[in-house]
Design an enzyme around this catalytic site. Structure first.
Site, PDB file in Angstrom:
ATOM      1  N   ASN A   1       0.882  -1.031   0.009  1.00 25.68           N
ATOM      2  CA  ASN A   1       0.010  -0.031   0.141  1.00 25.68           C
ATOM      3  C   ASN A   1       0.751   1.387  -0.016  1.00 25.68           C
ATOM      4  O   ASN A   1       2.090   1.028   0.202  1.00 25.68           O
ATOM      5  CB  ASN A   1      -1.021  -0.014   1.382  1.00 25.68           C
ATOM      6  CG  ASN A   1      -0.200   0.108   2.585  1.00 25.68           C
ATOM      7  OD1 ASN A   1       0.567   0.884   2.793  1.00 25.68           O
ATOM      8  ND2 ASN A   1      -0.449  -0.929   3.279  1.00 25.68           N
TER       9      ASN A   1
ATOM     10  N   SER B   1      -3.508  -6.444  -6.596  1.00 28.46           N
ATOM     11  CA  SER B   1      -4.894  -5.843  -6.388  1.00 28.46           C
ATOM     12  C   SER B   1      -5.936  -6.839  -6.287  1.00 28.46           C
ATOM     13  O   SER B   1      -7.097  -6.242  -6.084  1.00 28.46           O
ATOM     14  CB  SER B   1      -5.011  -4.807  -7.430  1.00 28.46           C
ATOM     15  OG  SER B   1      -4.500  -3.614  -7.301  1.00 28.46           O
ATOM     16  N   THR B   2      -5.868  -8.036  -6.459  1.00 23.69           N
ATOM     17  CA  THR B   2      -6.823  -9.204  -6.626  1.00 23.69           C
ATOM     18  C   THR B   2      -7.353  -9.836  -4.981  1.00 23.69           C
ATOM     19  O   THR B   2      -8.322 -10.445  -5.070  1.00 23.69           O
ATOM     20  CB  THR B   2      -6.480 -10.283  -7.437  1.00 23.69           C
ATOM     21  OG1 THR B   2      -5.457 -11.036  -6.904  1.00 23.69           O
ATOM     22  CG2 THR B   2      -6.219  -9.723  -9.001  1.00 23.69           C
ATOM     23  N   GLY B   3      -6.727  -9.180  -3.977  1.00 25.03           N
ATOM     24  CA  GLY B   3      -7.154  -9.611  -2.789  1.00 25.03           C
ATOM     25  C   GLY B   3      -7.919  -8.452  -2.274  1.00 25.03           C
ATOM     26  O   GLY B   3      -9.155  -8.077  -2.451  1.00 25.03           O
ATOM     27  N   VAL B   4      -7.330  -7.853  -1.076  1.00 23.67           N
ATOM     28  CA  VAL B   4      -7.971  -6.787  -0.191  1.00 23.67           C
ATOM     29  C   VAL B   4      -8.527  -5.679  -1.484  1.00 23.67           C
ATOM     30  O   VAL B   4      -9.510  -4.783  -1.119  1.00 23.67           O
ATOM     31  CB  VAL B   4      -7.085  -5.974   0.849  1.00 23.67           C
ATOM     32  CG1 VAL B   4      -7.567  -5.117   1.476  1.00 23.67           C
ATOM     33  CG2 VAL B   4      -6.727  -7.282   1.715  1.00 23.67           C
ATOM     34  N   TYR B   5      -7.866  -5.295  -2.470  1.00 22.47           N
ATOM     35  CA  TYR B   5      -8.286  -4.337  -3.296  1.00 22.47           C
ATOM     36  C   TYR B   5      -9.433  -4.560  -4.357  1.00 22.47           C
ATOM     37  O   TYR B   5      -9.596  -3.794  -5.068  1.00 22.47           O
ATOM     38  CB  TYR B   5      -6.925  -3.792  -4.044  1.00 22.47           C
ATOM     39  CG  TYR B   5      -5.923  -2.955  -2.995  1.00 22.47           C
ATOM     40  CD1 TYR B   5      -6.411  -2.501  -1.737  1.00 22.47           C
ATOM     41  CD2 TYR B   5      -4.853  -2.306  -3.505  1.00 22.47           C
ATOM     42  CE1 TYR B   5      -5.452  -1.881  -0.955  1.00 22.47           C
ATOM     43  CE2 TYR B   5      -4.111  -1.527  -2.733  1.00 22.47           C
ATOM     44  CZ  TYR B   5      -4.403  -1.387  -1.282  1.00 22.47           C
ATOM     45  OH  TYR B   5      -3.551  -0.299  -0.835  1.00 22.47           O
TER      46      TYR B   5
ATOM     47  N   ASP C   1       1.482  -8.810   1.357  1.00 21.84           N
ATOM     48  CA  ASP C   1       2.455  -7.789   1.953  1.00 21.84           C
ATOM     49  C   ASP C   1       2.777  -8.435   3.419  1.00 21.84           C
ATOM     50  O   ASP C   1       4.123  -8.488   3.717  1.00 21.84           O
ATOM     51  CB  ASP C   1       1.684  -6.623   2.105  1.00 21.84           C
ATOM     52  CG  ASP C   1       2.493  -5.505   2.393  1.00 21.84           C
ATOM     53  OD1 ASP C   1       3.945  -5.711   2.510  1.00 21.84           O
ATOM     54  OD2 ASP C   1       1.930  -4.248   2.669  1.00 21.84           O
TER      55      ASP C   1
HETATM   56  N1  AR6 Z   1       1.922 -15.792  -2.016  1.00 22.14           N
HETATM   57  C1  AR6 Z   1       1.604 -15.297  -3.208  1.00 22.14           C
HETATM   58  N2  AR6 Z   1       0.213 -14.733  -3.394  1.00 22.14           N
HETATM   59  C2  AR6 Z   1      -0.414 -14.395  -2.301  1.00 22.14           C
HETATM   60  C3  AR6 Z   1       0.180 -14.637  -1.080  1.00 22.14           C
HETATM   61  C4  AR6 Z   1       1.313 -15.243  -0.895  1.00 22.14           C
HETATM   62  N3  AR6 Z   1       1.661 -15.485   0.472  1.00 22.14           N
HETATM   63  N4  AR6 Z   1      -0.615 -14.505  -0.190  1.00 22.14           N
HETATM   64  C5  AR6 Z   1      -1.913 -13.745  -0.873  1.00 22.14           C
HETATM   65  N5  AR6 Z   1      -1.699 -13.677  -2.022  1.00 22.14           N
HETATM   66  P1  AR6 Z   1      -3.490  -9.018  -1.274  1.00 22.14           P
HETATM   67  P2  AR6 Z   1      -3.947  -6.363  -2.970  1.00 22.14           P
HETATM   68  C6  AR6 Z   1      -2.590 -13.316  -3.232  1.00 22.14           C
HETATM   69  O1  AR6 Z   1      -4.702  -8.553  -0.701  1.00 22.14           O
HETATM   70  O2  AR6 Z   1      -5.346  -6.733  -3.192  1.00 22.14           O
HETATM   71  C7  AR6 Z   1      -2.166  -5.376   1.938  1.00 22.14           C
HETATM   72  O3  AR6 Z   1      -2.726  -5.466   3.342  1.00 22.14           O
HETATM   73  C8  AR6 Z   1      -3.833 -13.214  -2.817  1.00 22.14           C
HETATM   74  O4  AR6 Z   1      -4.586 -14.397  -2.948  1.00 22.14           O
HETATM   75  O5  AR6 Z   1      -2.278  -9.384  -0.579  1.00 22.14           O
HETATM   76  O6  AR6 Z   1      -3.065  -5.617  -3.935  1.00 22.14           O
HETATM   77  C9  AR6 Z   1      -1.391  -4.279   1.658  1.00 22.14           C
HETATM   78  O7  AR6 Z   1      -0.629  -3.789   2.679  1.00 22.14           O
HETATM   79  C10 AR6 Z   1      -4.392 -12.222  -4.229  1.00 22.14           C
HETATM   80  O8  AR6 Z   1      -4.632 -12.888  -5.055  1.00 22.14           O
HETATM   81  O9  AR6 Z   1      -2.923  -7.442  -2.016  1.00 22.14           O
HETATM   82  C11 AR6 Z   1      -2.365  -3.512   0.814  1.00 22.14           C
HETATM   83  O10 AR6 Z   1      -2.842  -2.738   1.994  1.00 22.14           O
HETATM   84  C12 AR6 Z   1      -3.058 -11.408  -4.333  1.00 22.14           C
HETATM   85  O11 AR6 Z   1      -1.916 -12.170  -3.637  1.00 22.14           O
HETATM   86  C13 AR6 Z   1      -3.499  -4.239   0.400  1.00 22.14           C
HETATM   87  O12 AR6 Z   1      -3.460  -5.556   1.000  1.00 22.14           O
HETATM   88  C14 AR6 Z   1      -2.998  -9.960  -3.684  1.00 22.14           C
HETATM   89  O13 AR6 Z   1      -3.864  -9.953  -2.486  1.00 22.14           O
HETATM   90  C15 AR6 Z   1      -3.056  -4.568  -1.447  1.00 22.14           C
HETATM   91  O14 AR6 Z   1      -4.174  -5.337  -1.661  1.00 22.14           O
END
Ligand code: AR6
Length: 172
Positions: free
Chosen positions: A23, A116-120, A33
């Site tokens: 972020n 961006s495909t998780g929390v975002y 992250d």
């Molecule tokens: N290895 C690979 N992929 C992963 C892992 C891992 N260990 N853990 C999760 N994923 P996200 P965003 C996948 O939420 O949407 C954070 O709090 C997950 O399944 O990690 O970009 C940051 O600080 C998903 O497909 O990231 C920001 O505040 C992908 O990684 C915010 O989340 C991204 O999910 C960013 O959100």
């Protein structure tokens, strides 16, 4: 063949650089992250504090500390608001600027999560299409560019990437 697909945890990969879906504070969070900061150890947060954040769509690099990866390239994906607030361009910029940082650091191998495909909440299919298209474009423009691995955390995400990559890649 420079595009690869694996299912699993990005923190375990032995590559020159892994990309973090961070972020704008660059001070850690949940998801990938959180996993990267836990695996790299507190020295990573200490270096991140010296970077003073990062705008959405941009990327900044640190060392990898206790990770097998030499570097972490921190990029900030867009929060999904329905697609009308520049999200596709910002997401494409994450891949492009991360790969530019990787070239500057002479990385030969780089791994990306699905930014961006998780929390975002970016829709996975649209996000994966941008990831693959932007990385392909970068490699066309930079034939000396790194081997790129897309790391999928779920079988569902891997299926989406597999379809987009088609015959272009062998899956590990
Ligand atoms: N290895 C690979 N992929 C992963 C892992 C891992 N260990 N853990 C999760 N994923 P996200 P965003 C996948 O939420 O949407 C954070 O709090 C997950 O399944 O990690 O970009 C940051 O600080 C998903 O497909 O990231 C920001 O505040 C992908 O990684 C915010 O989340 C991204 O999910 C960013 O959100």
């Amino acid at each position: 063949m420079k595009l690869h697909l694996v299912t699993g945890d990005i923190t375990a990969l032995e590559v020159d650089a892994i990309v973090n879906a961070a972020n704008t504070s660059l001070l850690g969070g949940g998801g990938v992250d959180g996993a990267i900061h836990r695996a790299a150890g507190p020295e990573l947060l200490a270096e991140c504090r010296t970077l003073h954040g990062c705008p959405t769509g941009q990327a900044k690099a640190t060392k990898g500390y206790r990770l097998p990866a030499k570097y972490v390239i921190h990029t900030v994906g867009p929060v999904w608001h329905g697609g009308g607030r520049g999200e596709p361009d910002l997401l494409a910029s994450c891949y492009r600027t991360s790969l530019t940082r990787a070239l500057e650091l002479n990385c030969r191998t780089v791994a990306f999560p699905a930014i961006s495909t998780g929390v975002y909440h970016y829709p996975p299919q649209e996000a994966a299409a941008i990831a693959v298209a932007e990385c392909r474009r970068f490699l066309m423009e930079h034939p000396d560019g790194p081997e790129i691995t897309f790391v999928c955390f779920s079988g569902h995400m891997a299926a989406i990437y597999r379809q987009l990559l088609g015959q272009e890649t062998e899956q590990a």
